[in-house]
Design a protein around this motif. Structure first.
Motif, PDB file in Angstrom:
ATOM      1  N   THR A 121       0.759  -1.293   0.123  1.00  0.00           N
ATOM      2  CA  THR A 121       0.064  -0.101  -0.011  1.00  0.00           C
ATOM      3  C   THR A 121       0.809   1.389   0.001  1.00  0.00           C
ATOM      4  OG1 THR A 121      -1.573  -1.211   1.193  1.00  0.00           O
ATOM      5  CG2 THR A 121      -1.895   1.294   1.230  1.00  0.00           C
ATOM      6  N   GLU A 122       1.874   1.183   0.862  1.00  0.00           N
ATOM      7  CA  GLU A 122       2.532   2.307   0.883  1.00  0.00           C
ATOM      8  C   GLU A 122       3.611   2.588  -0.603  1.00  0.00           C
ATOM      9  OE1 GLU A 122       5.039   2.639   4.763  1.00  0.00           O
ATOM     10  OE2 GLU A 122       4.874   0.591   4.228  1.00  0.00           O
ATOM     11  N   LEU A 175      11.202  -5.823  -3.681  1.00  0.00           N
ATOM     12  CA  LEU A 175      12.427  -6.534  -3.833  1.00  0.00           C
ATOM     13  C   LEU A 175      13.566  -5.932  -3.381  1.00  0.00           C
ATOM     14  CD1 LEU A 175      11.997  -8.549  -7.008  1.00  0.00           C
ATOM     15  CD2 LEU A 175      11.665  -9.286  -5.123  1.00  0.00           C
ATOM     16  N   CYS A 176      13.812  -4.681  -3.750  1.00  0.00           N
ATOM     17  CA  CYS A 176      15.050  -3.862  -3.356  1.00  0.00           C
ATOM     18  C   CYS A 176      14.923  -3.798  -1.749  1.00  0.00           C
ATOM     19  CB  CYS A 176      14.938  -2.412  -4.114  1.00  0.00           C
ATOM     20  SG  CYS A 176      15.611  -2.798  -5.801  1.00  0.00           S
ATOM     21  N   GLU A 188      18.529   4.277 -10.348  1.00  0.00           N
ATOM     22  CA  GLU A 188      18.406   5.442  -9.322  1.00  0.00           C
ATOM     23  C   GLU A 188      16.916   5.513  -8.712  1.00  0.00           C
ATOM     24  OE1 GLU A 188      21.701   8.745 -10.900  1.00  0.00           O
ATOM     25  OE2 GLU A 188      19.866   8.761 -12.095  1.00  0.00           O
ATOM     26  N   PHE A 189      16.087   5.426  -9.647  1.00  0.00           N
ATOM     27  CA  PHE A 189      14.740   5.587  -9.212  1.00  0.00           C
ATOM     28  C   PHE A 189      14.407   4.584  -8.311  1.00  0.00           C
ATOM     29  CE2 PHE A 189       9.933   5.681  -9.845  1.00  0.00           C
ATOM     30  CZ  PHE A 189       9.709   7.329  -9.995  1.00  0.00           C
ATOM     31  N   PHE A 190      14.896   3.089  -8.578  1.00  0.00           N
ATOM     32  CA  PHE A 190      14.806   2.187  -7.363  1.00  0.00           C
ATOM     33  C   PHE A 190      15.002   2.568  -6.023  1.00  0.00           C
ATOM     34  CE2 PHE A 190      13.762  -0.897 -11.052  1.00  0.00           C
ATOM     35  CZ  PHE A 190      12.607  -1.273 -10.468  1.00  0.00           C
ATOM     36  N   SER A 205      14.793   3.354  -0.660  1.00  0.00           N
ATOM     37  CA  SER A 205      15.501   4.005   0.339  1.00  0.00           C
ATOM     38  C   SER A 205      14.380   4.810   1.105  1.00  0.00           C
ATOM     39  CB  SER A 205      16.632   4.755   0.237  1.00  0.00           C
ATOM     40  OG  SER A 205      17.870   4.040  -0.504  1.00  0.00           O
ATOM     41  N   TYR A 206      13.818   5.665   0.589  1.00  0.00           N
ATOM     42  CA  TYR A 206      12.778   6.582   1.281  1.00  0.00           C
ATOM     43  C   TYR A 206      11.811   5.621   2.024  1.00  0.00           C
ATOM     44  CZ  TYR A 206       8.637   9.577   1.850  1.00  0.00           C
ATOM     45  OH  TYR A 206       7.530   9.990   2.546  1.00  0.00           O
ATOM     46  N   ILE A 207      11.386   4.556   1.562  1.00  0.00           N
ATOM     47  CA  ILE A 207      10.288   3.823   2.080  1.00  0.00           C
ATOM     48  C   ILE A 207      10.898   3.162   3.338  1.00  0.00           C
ATOM     49  CG2 ILE A 207       8.625   1.988   1.893  1.00  0.00           C
ATOM     50  CD1 ILE A 207       7.906   2.834  -0.671  1.00  0.00           C
ATOM     51  N   LYS A 208      11.965   2.564   3.250  1.00  0.00           N
ATOM     52  CA  LYS A 208      12.652   1.765   4.362  1.00  0.00           C
ATOM     53  C   LYS A 208      12.811   2.922   5.375  1.00  0.00           C
ATOM     54  CE  LYS A 208      15.819  -1.440   3.964  1.00  0.00           C
ATOM     55  NZ  LYS A 208      16.867  -2.443   3.346  1.00  0.00           N
ATOM     56  N   TYR A 209      13.533   4.013   4.968  1.00  0.00           N
ATOM     57  CA  TYR A 209      13.856   5.042   6.053  1.00  0.00           C
ATOM     58  C   TYR A 209      12.752   5.566   7.019  1.00  0.00           C
ATOM     59  CZ  TYR A 209      15.626   9.465   8.298  1.00  0.00           C
ATOM     60  OH  TYR A 209      15.676  10.429   9.177  1.00  0.00           O
TER      61      TYR A 209
END
Length: 118
Positions: free
Chosen positions: A3-4, A30-31, A96-98, A103-107
């Motif tokens: 959902t995020e 996956l990333c 770069e987009f991935f 990174s944004y969502i993980k952070y």
């Protein structure tokens, strides 16, 4: 998590009508699970996405590039700029987009108090 990712892609102006939307969403997930995918996007990430959706790796790469172009030309570029930790002077590459989105969502999962509403 799904959902995020969907919300973020929609917020960036990438609609679900693009095949690249589904490929991006799955690839970002996956990333987030394994950052090694970011090191070998062409050799590992695209083939994994292609296998899941039963298409070729080249189709995956092209459709993701198209979705990123939509974001860059008609989408919410200001949001993309705010998500990136470095200035974006040109349209980001697929890898770069991935990196930016995963990174944004993980952070913000790790530090929800820092989340700013878009």
């Amino acid at each position: 998590m799904e959902t995020e990712i969907y919300f973020l892609l929609h917020s960036l102006g990438i609609g679900a009508k693009y095949r690249g939307f589904r490929y991006l969403a799955y690839g970002i997930a996956l990333c987030m699970e394994d950052e090694d995918y970011l090191l070998r996007v062409s050799k590992t990430l695209y083939p994994k996405i292609a296998q899941t959706f039963q298409v070729s790796s080249s189709c995956v790469e092209r459709d993701i590039r198209t979705a990123i172009s939509v974001c860059w030309t008609r989408g919410n570029r200001d949001l993309l700029f705010s998500l990136s930790v470095h200035p974006l002077l040109t349209k980001p590459t697929n890898s770069e987009f991935f990196d930016i989105l995963s990174s944004y969502i993980k952070y913000y999962r790790a530090f929800p108090a820092c989340r700013q509403e878009a």
